[in-house]
Write a protein that holds these residues in place. Sequence first.
Motif, mmCIF file in Angstrom:
data_model
loop_
_atom_site.group_PDB
_atom_site.id
_atom_site.type_symbol
_atom_site.label_atom_id
_atom_site.label_comp_id
_atom_site.label_asym_id
_atom_site.label_seq_id
_atom_site.Cartn_x
_atom_site.Cartn_y
_atom_site.Cartn_z
ATOM 1 N N PHE A 41 -20.297 25.631 70.920
ATOM 2 C CA PHE A 41 -21.106 24.802 71.802
ATOM 3 C C PHE A 41 -22.414 25.524 72.126
ATOM 4 N N GLY A 42 -23.506 24.805 72.074
ATOM 5 C CA GLY A 42 -24.768 25.332 72.561
ATOM 6 C C GLY A 42 -25.560 26.199 71.614
ATOM 7 N N GLU A 43 -25.315 26.120 70.315
ATOM 8 C CA GLU A 43 -26.046 26.957 69.369
ATOM 9 C C GLU A 43 -26.592 26.121 68.222
ATOM 10 N N ASN A 44 -27.869 26.324 67.883
ATOM 11 C CA ASN A 44 -28.430 25.737 66.676
ATOM 12 C C ASN A 44 -28.130 26.680 65.518
ATOM 13 N N ASP A 45 -28.443 26.279 64.306
ATOM 14 C CA ASP A 45 -28.012 27.005 63.113
ATOM 15 C C ASP A 45 -28.746 28.310 62.824
ATOM 16 N N VAL A 46 -30.053 28.325 63.055
ATOM 17 C CA VAL A 46 -30.860 29.505 62.716
ATOM 18 C C VAL A 46 -31.794 29.834 63.877
ATOM 19 N N LYS A 47 -31.840 31.101 64.228
ATOM 20 C CA LYS A 47 -32.745 31.584 65.279
ATOM 21 C C LYS A 47 -33.811 32.441 64.620
ATOM 22 N N THR A 48 -35.084 32.177 64.938
ATOM 23 C CA THR A 48 -36.185 32.976 64.417
ATOM 24 C C THR A 48 -37.053 33.390 65.602
ATOM 25 N N PRO A 49 -38.021 34.265 65.375
ATOM 26 C CA PRO A 49 -38.892 34.640 66.496
ATOM 27 C C PRO A 49 -39.627 33.439 67.112
ATOM 28 N N LEU A 50 -39.911 32.421 66.308
ATOM 29 C CA LEU A 50 -40.669 31.271 66.787
ATOM 30 C C LEU A 50 -39.838 29.997 66.939
ATOM 31 N N PHE A 51 -38.864 29.812 66.055
ATOM 32 C CA PHE A 51 -38.125 28.547 66.006
ATOM 33 C C PHE A 51 -36.643 28.688 66.316
ATOM 34 N N ASP A 52 -36.095 27.579 66.792
ATOM 35 C CA ASP A 52 -34.671 27.383 66.955
ATOM 36 C C ASP A 52 -34.350 26.212 66.024
ATOM 37 N N ILE A 53 -33.712 26.482 64.886
ATOM 38 C CA ILE A 53 -33.593 25.499 63.811
ATOM 39 C C ILE A 53 -32.194 24.902 63.724
ATOM 40 N N GLU A 54 -32.160 23.580 63.661
ATOM 41 C CA GLU A 54 -30.948 22.845 63.342
ATOM 42 C C GLU A 54 -31.126 22.367 61.906
ATOM 43 N N ALA A 55 -30.222 22.766 61.015
ATOM 44 C CA ALA A 55 -30.345 22.454 59.587
ATOM 45 C C ALA A 55 -29.283 21.450 59.167
ATOM 46 N N LYS A 56 -29.708 20.474 58.384
ATOM 47 C CA LYS A 56 -28.783 19.476 57.837
ATOM 48 C C LYS A 56 -29.054 19.356 56.345
ATOM 49 N N THR A 57 -28.007 19.124 55.589
ATOM 50 C CA THR A 57 -28.144 18.870 54.162
ATOM 51 C C THR A 57 -27.329 17.641 53.818
ATOM 52 N N THR A 58 -27.857 16.837 52.894
ATOM 53 C CA THR A 58 -27.163 15.622 52.508
ATOM 54 C C THR A 58 -27.241 15.419 51.000
#
Length: 115
Positions: A41-58
């Motif tokens: 709970f409460g975490e996006n997929d990738v943390k960077t110095p600038l971004f908080d990234i939620e990644a999806k693939t289809t």
Amino acid sequence: MKNKPAWLGKEKSTREKSNKQETRLAKTFGGKITSNSGARFGENDVKTPLFDIEAKTTESKQYILKLSELKKMEGRSKFDKTPLFIIEFATDGSEYAVINITELLNLLRLDSLDK
């Protein structure tokens, strides 16, 4: 000629494809993968110095993006990170990023032009 093993040529699982995407994004953006982000709970997929990234693939040629997904991603982002939603279409390898317009203007430093 011998038969091929059952695992050779086997289609990759969704989790394997997601891991590959997250690893690539972490490397591209200079960040780190959030371990087990899909189950926590409460975490996006990738943390960077600038971004908080939620990644999806289809595997599909379409991705239905709901406002609730974007709001959930934004709610999980740290206040000092820009939330970024990235969708990969595995059919041709194309990727698209979805970002809040206010965040985009801040990144481009265009937010102060109107003032």
